[in-house]
Design a protein around this motif. Structure first.
Motif, PDB file in Angstrom:
ATOM      1  N   ALA A 170       0.653  -1.226  -0.356  1.00 38.99           N
ATOM      2  CA  ALA A 170       0.085  -0.125  -0.193  1.00 38.99           C
ATOM      3  C   ALA A 170       0.769   1.108  -0.190  1.00 38.99           C
ATOM      4  N   HIS A 171       0.488   2.506  -0.500  1.00 35.34           N
ATOM      5  CA  HIS A 171       1.149   3.859  -0.843  1.00 35.34           C
ATOM      6  C   HIS A 171       1.626   4.017   0.651  1.00 35.34           C
ATOM      7  N   VAL A 172       3.031   4.724   0.783  1.00 34.23           N
ATOM      8  CA  VAL A 172       3.558   4.960   1.995  1.00 34.23           C
ATOM      9  C   VAL A 172       2.410   7.095   2.086  1.00 34.23           C
ATOM     10  N   ALA A 173       2.331   7.197   2.641  1.00 27.96           N
ATOM     11  CA  ALA A 173       2.250   8.391   3.499  1.00 27.96           C
ATOM     12  C   ALA A 173       3.666   8.805   3.638  1.00 27.96           C
ATOM     13  N   MET A 174       4.435   9.421   2.504  1.00 29.64           N
ATOM     14  CA  MET A 174       5.374   9.972   3.185  1.00 29.64           C
ATOM     15  C   MET A 174       5.868  11.240   3.716  1.00 29.64           C
ATOM     16  N   ASP A 175       5.056  11.979   3.933  1.00 27.88           N
ATOM     17  CA  ASP A 175       5.191  13.496   4.622  1.00 27.88           C
ATOM     18  C   ASP A 175       5.026  12.978   5.829  1.00 27.88           C
ATOM     19  N   SER A 176       4.719  11.868   6.314  1.00 26.83           N
ATOM     20  CA  SER A 176       4.596  11.594   7.852  1.00 26.83           C
ATOM     21  C   SER A 176       5.923  10.798   8.561  1.00 26.83           C
ATOM     22  N   LEU A 177       7.021  10.926   7.226  1.00 30.67           N
ATOM     23  CA  LEU A 177       8.036  10.306   7.830  1.00 30.67           C
ATOM     24  C   LEU A 177       8.849  11.094   7.897  1.00 30.67           C
ATOM     25  N   THR A 178       9.571  11.197   9.435  1.00 30.17           N
ATOM     26  CA  THR A 178      10.645  12.258   9.944  1.00 30.17           C
ATOM     27  C   THR A 178      11.439  12.685   8.359  1.00 30.17           C
ATOM     28  N   HIS A 179      11.291  13.764   7.769  1.00 29.94           N
ATOM     29  CA  HIS A 179      12.507  13.795   7.098  1.00 29.94           C
ATOM     30  C   HIS A 179      13.058  15.292   6.611  1.00 29.94           C
ATOM     31  N   ASP A 180      14.073  15.546   6.182  1.00 27.68           N
ATOM     32  CA  ASP A 180      14.834  17.043   6.208  1.00 27.68           C
ATOM     33  C   ASP A 180      14.202  17.327   4.932  1.00 27.68           C
ATOM     34  N   GLN A 181      13.617  17.009   3.563  1.00 28.35           N
ATOM     35  CA  GLN A 181      13.380  17.501   3.011  1.00 28.35           C
ATOM     36  C   GLN A 181      13.124  16.186   1.781  1.00 28.35           C
ATOM     37  N   LEU A 182      11.842  16.669   1.673  1.00 24.56           N
ATOM     38  CA  LEU A 182      10.966  15.776   0.785  1.00 24.56           C
ATOM     39  C   LEU A 182      10.744  15.942  -1.187  1.00 24.56           C
ATOM     40  N   MET A 183      11.315  15.292  -1.728  1.00 26.98           N
ATOM     41  CA  MET A 183      11.428  15.432  -3.292  1.00 26.98           C
ATOM     42  C   MET A 183      10.662  14.140  -4.289  1.00 26.98           C
ATOM     43  N   ASP A 184       9.813  14.232  -5.146  1.00 22.26           N
ATOM     44  CA  ASP A 184       9.388  13.396  -6.339  1.00 22.26           C
ATOM     45  C   ASP A 184      11.500  12.826  -6.564  1.00 22.26           C
ATOM     46  N   GLN A 185      11.179  12.120  -7.071  1.00 22.36           N
ATOM     47  CA  GLN A 185      12.235  11.675  -7.764  1.00 22.36           C
ATOM     48  C   GLN A 185      13.057  12.225  -8.540  1.00 22.36           C
ATOM     49  N   ARG A 186      11.570  12.684  -9.583  1.00 23.93           N
ATOM     50  CA  ARG A 186      12.593  13.172 -11.437  1.00 23.93           C
ATOM     51  C   ARG A 186      13.507  14.689 -10.506  1.00 23.93           C
ATOM     52  N   THR A 187      12.899  15.289  -9.510  1.00 26.52           N
ATOM     53  CA  THR A 187      14.092  16.327  -8.969  1.00 26.52           C
ATOM     54  C   THR A 187      15.255  15.537  -8.038  1.00 26.52           C
ATOM     55  N   ALA A 188      14.744  14.467  -7.724  1.00 28.67           N
ATOM     56  CA  ALA A 188      16.024  14.358  -6.925  1.00 28.67           C
ATOM     57  C   ALA A 188      17.058  13.887  -7.681  1.00 28.67           C
ATOM     58  N   LEU A 189      16.892  13.185  -8.646  1.00 25.96           N
ATOM     59  CA  LEU A 189      18.008  12.460  -9.486  1.00 25.96           C
ATOM     60  C   LEU A 189      18.218  13.832 -10.334  1.00 25.96           C
ATOM     61  N   ARG A 190      17.473  14.466 -10.656  1.00 28.82           N
ATOM     62  CA  ARG A 190      18.267  16.165 -12.216  1.00 28.82           C
ATOM     63  C   ARG A 190      19.387  16.423 -10.964  1.00 28.82           C
ATOM     64  N   GLN A 191      18.888  16.487 -10.093  1.00 26.83           N
ATOM     65  CA  GLN A 191      20.252  17.410  -8.985  1.00 26.83           C
ATOM     66  C   GLN A 191      21.429  16.497  -8.851  1.00 26.83           C
ATOM     67  N   LEU A 192      21.255  15.289  -9.116  1.00 30.55           N
ATOM     68  CA  LEU A 192      22.692  14.021  -8.810  1.00 30.55           C
ATOM     69  C   LEU A 192      22.593  13.598 -10.376  1.00 30.55           C
ATOM     70  N   GLY A 193      22.422  14.505 -11.458  1.00 28.66           N
ATOM     71  CA  GLY A 193      22.597  14.606 -12.825  1.00 28.66           C
ATOM     72  C   GLY A 193      22.397  14.094 -13.834  1.00 28.66           C
ATOM     73  N   VAL A 194      21.168  12.875 -13.432  1.00 31.10           N
ATOM     74  CA  VAL A 194      20.593  12.686 -14.143  1.00 31.10           C
ATOM     75  C   VAL A 194      19.918  12.710 -15.275  1.00 31.10           C
ATOM     76  N   SER A 195      20.082  12.961 -16.380  1.00 30.73           N
ATOM     77  CA  SER A 195      19.272  13.926 -17.299  1.00 30.73           C
ATOM     78  C   SER A 195      18.649  12.796 -18.442  1.00 30.73           C
ATOM     79  N   GLY A 196      17.643  12.935 -19.566  1.00 32.06           N
ATOM     80  CA  GLY A 196      17.395  12.318 -20.365  1.00 32.06           C
ATOM     81  C   GLY A 196      17.700  12.420 -21.653  1.00 32.06           C
ATOM     82  N   GLN A 197      18.289  12.994 -21.479  1.00 35.20           N
ATOM     83  CA  GLN A 197      19.544  13.712 -23.449  1.00 35.20           C
ATOM     84  C   GLN A 197      19.849  12.755 -23.853  1.00 35.20           C
ATOM     85  N   THR A 198      19.805  13.216 -24.978  1.00 36.40           N
ATOM     86  CA  THR A 198      20.334  11.966 -25.679  1.00 36.40           C
ATOM     87  C   THR A 198      21.785  12.374 -26.492  1.00 36.40           C
ATOM     88  N   PRO A 199      22.784  11.348 -27.081  1.00 39.35           N
ATOM     89  CA  PRO A 199      23.758  12.386 -27.640  1.00 39.35           C
ATOM     90  C   PRO A 199      23.354  13.031 -28.923  1.00 39.35           C
TER      91      PRO A 199
END
Ligand SMILES: C[S@@+](CC[C@H](N)C(=O)[O-])C[C@H]1O[C@@H](n2cnc3c(N)ncnc32)[C@H](O)[C@@H]1O
Length: 317
Positions: A246-275
């Motif tokens: 069952a889906h998780v209530a993510m905002d009730s977890l103890t956290h410093d930051q909450l973001m979607d995976q798209r944002t998290a991975l973009r910040q880590l340099g993951v882009s779908g840019q073609t060569p």
């Protein structure tokens, strides 16, 4: 007929003696995730996590609820200097020799020897959605009642009115005044506690919980409990024959930051840019490799797909 609260039936079905997650097949035999399924996707995720570890100066990677260690192998191959440890409910599967393993009781319970972690990234991909939680439903009189299940048939009936800490959790995180009769609540207190217990094992470093989930502005009224078996979504039967999630209530977890995976991975340099297309002439193999990497990155960050997963970050100093 015996009627059991969903949380107990769910726990027994997944982590009991012959529970679903103790079976030889492993999660990858029933559904695919970002860490297994398509190797290019796991590899991109591993690269991003190594970058995160580098930024944070961490040298140990703990994969909490790691399945059969698929992501660990990518991390180990791409970052052989990193100390990798897998945690799951089965005996250590065949893995590269340096990868450590800790066997866990499962669900909300953690193994005693997972403790005192320092300089560590704990990564929990799709763990909390399989930590059983109480399920409740608003009855026709406007009372929130725990839902009981018949383990043999999957039939449900209402039990006691929800009270105590579960009710308190709802008051904070899943406001009852918005509910109509028949609406369901997946009460997240057990997930919050399991996550806090995991954070308590982290002396220094970062913990990241990744899951499909929701926040208070968008709770799912109809409930999300479902089953998966051999690649198919099935009715949730608490008999060990299927995954129960069952889906998780993510905002009730103890956290410093909450973001979607798209944002998290973009910040880590993951882009779908073609060569650049020019590469297809000068180095066709590199071009094809670049295309495959780009399409894996797109899958990891896609709207309506893996990109909508949420990342809860919690730092320990
Ligand atoms: C949905 S699967 C995800 C597997 C993997 N992380 C992935 O991304 O493919 C959940 C995994 O969590 C494991 N699990 C559940 N509770 C656990 C616990 N308390 N300790 C360790 N592993 C646990 C299950 O056995 C299962 O392998």
């Amino acid at each position: 007929m015996t009627w059991t609260p969903w949380k107990q039936a769910w726990d027994q079905a997944l982590y009991g003696e012959n529970g679903f997650y103790r079976q030889a097949t492993g999660p990858a035999g029933h559904f695919s995730t970002a860490t297994q399924g398509i190797p290019q996707i796991g590899e991109i995720l591993a690269r991003a996590l190594l970058k995160l570890m580098d930024q944070q100066g961490l040298d140990t990677f703990v994969d909490m609820g790691c399945g059969r260690g698929e992501l660990l192998e990518h991390v180990h191959r791409l970052g052989p200097h990193v100390h990798c440890i897998g945690v799951d409910v089965v005996e250590r599967p065949e893995l590269s020799e340096p990868i450590g393993w800790i066997r866990s009781p499962g669900g909300e319970r953690l193994p005693d020897d997972l403790d005192g972690l320092s300089g560590t990234l704990i990564f929990a991909n799709e763990w909390l959605d399989v930590v059983p939680c109480p399920i409740a439903e608003m009855d026709e009189n406007g009372e929130l009642r725990e839902v009981l299940v018949n383990v043999a048939s999957g039939a449900e009936q209402h039990g006691e009115v929800v009270s105590g800490p579960d009710r308190e959790w709802c008051q904070w995180f899943w406001p009852l005044d918005r509910l109509e009769p028949g609406d369901r609540v997946e009460i997240g207190g057990t997930r919050d506690t399991a996550w806090d217990n995991l954070l308590a094992r982290l002396a220094s470093g970062l913990a990241v919980a990744v899951d499909y989930g929701h926040t208070i502005d968008l709770r799912p009224a109809m409930g999300t409990l479902t089953g998966f078996r051999q690649g198919r979504q099935v009715l949730p039967m608490p008999d060990g024959s299927c995954d129960l999630t069952a889906h998780v209530a993510m905002d009730s977890l103890t956290h410093d930051q909450l973001m979607d995976q798209r944002t998290a991975l973009r910040q880590l340099g993951v882009s779908g840019q073609t060569p650049p297309h020019e590469l297809s002439r000068s180095d066709p193999m590199a071009y094809l490799q670049g295309l495959s990497t780009a399409s894996a990155a797109v899958a990891l960050t896609a709207k309506g797909g893996l990109g909508d997963f949420m990342w809860a970050f919690s730092q320990s100093r």
